[in-house]
Enzyme design. Structure first.
Site, PDB file in Angstrom:
ATOM      1  N   ARG A 102      11.384  -5.827   4.683  1.00 28.99           N
ATOM      2  CA  ARG A 102      11.344  -4.419   5.086  1.00 28.99           C
ATOM      3  C   ARG A 102      12.002  -4.227   6.451  1.00 28.99           C
ATOM      4  NH1 ARG A 102       5.553  -1.990   5.508  1.00 28.99           N
ATOM      5  NH2 ARG A 102       5.581  -3.310   7.355  1.00 28.99           N
ATOM      6  N   ARG A 158      -0.754  -9.498  13.262  1.00 30.64           N
ATOM      7  CA  ARG A 158      -1.270  -8.487  12.315  1.00 30.64           C
ATOM      8  C   ARG A 158      -2.048  -9.175  11.192  1.00 30.64           C
ATOM      9  NH1 ARG A 158       4.108  -5.494  10.845  1.00 30.64           N
ATOM     10  NH2 ARG A 158       2.838  -4.388   9.326  1.00 30.64           N
ATOM     11  N   ARG A 211     -10.441   0.105   8.619  1.00 26.92           N
ATOM     12  CA  ARG A 211      -9.916  -1.231   8.905  1.00 26.92           C
ATOM     13  C   ARG A 211     -10.900  -2.073   9.700  1.00 26.92           C
ATOM     14  NH1 ARG A 211      -3.985  -0.089   8.754  1.00 26.92           N
ATOM     15  NH2 ARG A 211      -2.949  -2.026   9.181  1.00 26.92           N
ATOM     16  N   LYS A 249       0.840  -1.205   0.000  1.00 26.82           N
ATOM     17  CA  LYS A 249       0.000   0.000   0.000  1.00 26.82           C
ATOM     18  C   LYS A 249       0.876   1.258   0.000  1.00 26.82           C
ATOM     19  CE  LYS A 249      -2.203  -1.274   3.811  1.00 26.82           C
ATOM     20  NZ  LYS A 249      -1.554  -2.575   4.101  1.00 26.82           N
ATOM     21  N   ARG A 287      10.897  -0.932  11.642  1.00 30.00           N
ATOM     22  CA  ARG A 287       9.600  -0.667  12.277  1.00 30.00           C
ATOM     23  C   ARG A 287       9.398  -1.655  13.418  1.00 30.00           C
ATOM     24  NH1 ARG A 287       4.577   0.004   8.158  1.00 30.00           N
ATOM     25  NH2 ARG A 287       3.510  -1.262   9.724  1.00 30.00           N
TER      26      ARG A 287
HETATM   27  P1  AP5 Z   1       4.681  -1.655   1.923  1.00 31.37           P
HETATM   28  O1  AP5 Z   1       4.362  -0.819   0.739  1.00 31.37           O
HETATM   29  O2  AP5 Z   1       5.395  -1.019   3.047  1.00 31.37           O
HETATM   30  O3  AP5 Z   1       3.371  -2.413   2.428  1.00 31.37           O
HETATM   31  P2  AP5 Z   1       2.091  -1.868   3.191  1.00 31.37           P
HETATM   32  O4  AP5 Z   1       0.904  -2.506   2.541  1.00 31.37           O
HETATM   33  O5  AP5 Z   1       2.114  -0.391   3.306  1.00 31.37           O
HETATM   34  O6  AP5 Z   1       2.303  -2.592   4.579  1.00 31.37           O
HETATM   35  P3  AP5 Z   1       2.205  -2.053   6.078  1.00 31.37           P
HETATM   36  O7  AP5 Z   1       2.961  -3.027   6.918  1.00 31.37           O
HETATM   37  O8  AP5 Z   1       2.535  -0.614   6.159  1.00 31.37           O
HETATM   38  O9  AP5 Z   1       0.669  -2.263   6.324  1.00 31.37           O
HETATM   39  P4  AP5 Z   1      -0.013  -2.338   7.666  1.00 31.37           P
HETATM   40  O10 AP5 Z   1      -1.421  -2.235   7.235  1.00 31.37           O
HETATM   41  O11 AP5 Z   1       0.305  -3.512   8.497  1.00 31.37           O
HETATM   42  O12 AP5 Z   1       0.617  -1.132   8.503  1.00 31.37           O
HETATM   43  P5  AP5 Z   1       0.110   0.322   8.858  1.00 31.37           P
HETATM   44  O13 AP5 Z   1       1.273   1.195   8.914  1.00 31.37           O
HETATM   45  O14 AP5 Z   1      -1.049   0.697   8.018  1.00 31.37           O
HETATM   46  O15 AP5 Z   1       5.501  -2.926   1.381  1.00 31.37           O
HETATM   47  C1  AP5 Z   1       6.042  -3.877   2.298  1.00 31.37           C
HETATM   48  C2  AP5 Z   1       7.440  -4.284   1.827  1.00 31.37           C
HETATM   49  O16 AP5 Z   1       7.316  -4.990   0.580  1.00 31.37           O
HETATM   50  C3  AP5 Z   1       8.372  -3.109   1.541  1.00 31.37           C
HETATM   51  O17 AP5 Z   1       9.685  -3.455   1.918  1.00 31.37           O
HETATM   52  C4  AP5 Z   1       8.299  -2.920   0.017  1.00 31.37           C
HETATM   53  O18 AP5 Z   1       9.477  -2.386  -0.524  1.00 31.37           O
HETATM   54  C5  AP5 Z   1       8.074  -4.352  -0.447  1.00 31.37           C
HETATM   55  N1  AP5 Z   1       7.259  -4.439  -1.671  1.00 31.37           N
HETATM   56  C6  AP5 Z   1       6.133  -3.731  -1.968  1.00 31.37           C
HETATM   57  N2  AP5 Z   1       5.647  -4.095  -3.166  1.00 31.37           N
HETATM   58  C7  AP5 Z   1       6.472  -5.068  -3.632  1.00 31.37           C
HETATM   59  C8  AP5 Z   1       6.482  -5.867  -4.836  1.00 31.37           C
HETATM   60  N3  AP5 Z   1       5.529  -5.733  -5.778  1.00 31.37           N
HETATM   61  N4  AP5 Z   1       7.484  -6.770  -4.982  1.00 31.37           N
HETATM   62  C9  AP5 Z   1       8.431  -6.919  -4.024  1.00 31.37           C
HETATM   63  N5  AP5 Z   1       8.481  -6.194  -2.885  1.00 31.37           N
HETATM   64  C10 AP5 Z   1       7.509  -5.294  -2.684  1.00 31.37           C
HETATM   65  O19 AP5 Z   1      -0.454   0.117  10.334  1.00 31.37           O
HETATM   66  C11 AP5 Z   1       0.395  -0.194  11.405  1.00 31.37           C
HETATM   67  C12 AP5 Z   1      -0.412  -0.354  12.681  1.00 31.37           C
HETATM   68  O20 AP5 Z   1      -1.052   0.888  13.028  1.00 31.37           O
HETATM   69  C13 AP5 Z   1      -1.571  -1.369  12.620  1.00 31.37           C
HETATM   70  O21 AP5 Z   1      -1.141  -2.683  12.843  1.00 31.37           O
HETATM   71  C14 AP5 Z   1      -2.471  -0.838  13.744  1.00 31.37           C
HETATM   72  O22 AP5 Z   1      -1.981  -1.201  14.999  1.00 31.37           O
HETATM   73  C15 AP5 Z   1      -2.354   0.662  13.578  1.00 31.37           C
HETATM   74  N6  AP5 Z   1      -3.365   1.192  12.648  1.00 31.37           N
HETATM   75  C16 AP5 Z   1      -3.132   1.754  11.426  1.00 31.37           C
HETATM   76  N7  AP5 Z   1      -4.284   2.108  10.834  1.00 31.37           N
HETATM   77  C17 AP5 Z   1      -5.266   1.748  11.704  1.00 31.37           C
HETATM   78  C18 AP5 Z   1      -6.690   1.821  11.662  1.00 31.37           C
HETATM   79  N8  AP5 Z   1      -7.332   2.323  10.607  1.00 31.37           N
HETATM   80  N9  AP5 Z   1      -7.385   1.366  12.723  1.00 31.37           N
HETATM   81  C19 AP5 Z   1      -6.766   0.872  13.808  1.00 31.37           C
HETATM   82  N10 AP5 Z   1      -5.426   0.746  13.912  1.00 31.37           N
HETATM   83  C20 AP5 Z   1      -4.688   1.186  12.871  1.00 31.37           C
HETATM   84 MG    MG Z   2       2.247   0.981   4.893  1.00 35.10          MG
END
Ligand code: AP5
Ligand code: MG
Length: 199
Positions: free
Chosen positions: A137, A155, A98, A23, A143
């Site tokens: 990552r 997660r 979410r 994402k 992180r």
């Molecule tokens: P990346 O692009 O970083 O993936 P992402 O989908 O952004 O993954 P996140 O881990 O950020 O998602 P998340 O939903 O768990 O975390 P968030 O920060 O939202 O890609 C991942 C890796 O893969 C990178 O190294 C990238 O380079 C690589 N990659 C990407 N595409 C690729 C490809 N095509 N081929 C190869 N490699 C590739 O949330 C974190 C925490 O915050 C949650 O767990 C929760 O506790 C809290 N939180 C956030 N939002 C909410 C909400 N709405 N409600 C409640 N709690 C929340």
């Molecule tokens: Mg992200």
């Protein structure tokens, strides 16, 4: 003679998908191409943690266990961004909503301005690939919630139990568009662009 001025409506895109689906990676190209403001609730929460705010302190323990923070916390963050950001054609919501209550709250927030969600772009990858990408990552970004396999598994489980039901919610509304998230970053980006060009 009265002339009619037609204003383009703001676009509200949801960038959906499991942890590590790509994402954040794809958001960069999407905001540039479609002049959107990127809102990642995860990134906003990590900023609060880094600043040591009261909200950050509360969120830290939950995030580091792989649990969600309370709905009201992220809903407030989203409303604040909608109120304060101008000069864009729309918003790209990454990691929000979410839970079903968050999706309903988003609909209510937008309805107050006669707006609505434009489309949900869902990047899908299998669970085994989630683990592989997040571990990759972890080596680069440090992180806290990427550091342990148990937390990553929690997660993934949280995604399946609390977030996956949103697929049906947006599908029923005719607003769900699934993108194959496997393949290279460029291949996934091109699939997203060809879907978004049609919205
Ligand atoms: P990346 O692009 O970083 O993936 P992402 O989908 O952004 O993954 P996140 O881990 O950020 O998602 P998340 O939903 O768990 O975390 P968030 O920060 O939202 O890609 C991942 C890796 O893969 C990178 O190294 C990238 O380079 C690589 N990659 C990407 N595409 C690729 C490809 N095509 N081929 C190869 N490699 C590739 O949330 C974190 C925490 O915050 C949650 O767990 C929760 O506790 C809290 N939180 C956030 N939002 C909410 C909400 N709405 N409600 C409640 N709690 C929340
Ligand atoms: Mg992200």
């Amino acid at each position: 003679m009265l002339s009619t001025i037609i204003f383009d409506k703001m676009k509200y895109y949801i960038l959906f998908g499991p942890p590590g689906a790509g994402k954040g990676t794809q958001a960069t190209a999407m905001v540039e191409k479609y002049n959107l403001h990127h809102i990642s609730t995860g990134a906003l929460l990590r900023k609060e943690i880094a600043a040591g705010s009261e909200l950050g302190l509360k969120a830290k323990a939950l995030i580091e266990q792989g649990c969600l923070v309370p709905d009201e916390v992220v809903e407030g963050m989203i409303e604040n961004e909608f109120r304060t950001v101008t000069g864009v054609d729309g918003f790209l919501l990454d990691g929000f909503p979410r839970t079903l209550p968050q999706a309903e709250a988003l609909d209510a927030i937008l309805a107050r301005n006669s707006d609505e969600v434009t489309a949900t772009v869902s990047i899908m990858i299998p669970d085994a690939m989630i683990m592989e990408r997040i571990k990759g990552r972890a080596l680069k970004e440090g992180r806290a919630d990427d550091a342990s396999e148990d937390v990553i598994n929690n997660r993934i489980a949280t995604y399946h139990s609390q977030t996956e039901p949103l697929i049906g919610y947006y599908r029923n509304a005719g607003k769900y568009h699934e993108i194959d998230g496997t393949g290279t970053i460029e291949e996934v980006r091109d699939r997203i662009f060809s879907a978004m060009d049609k919205f």
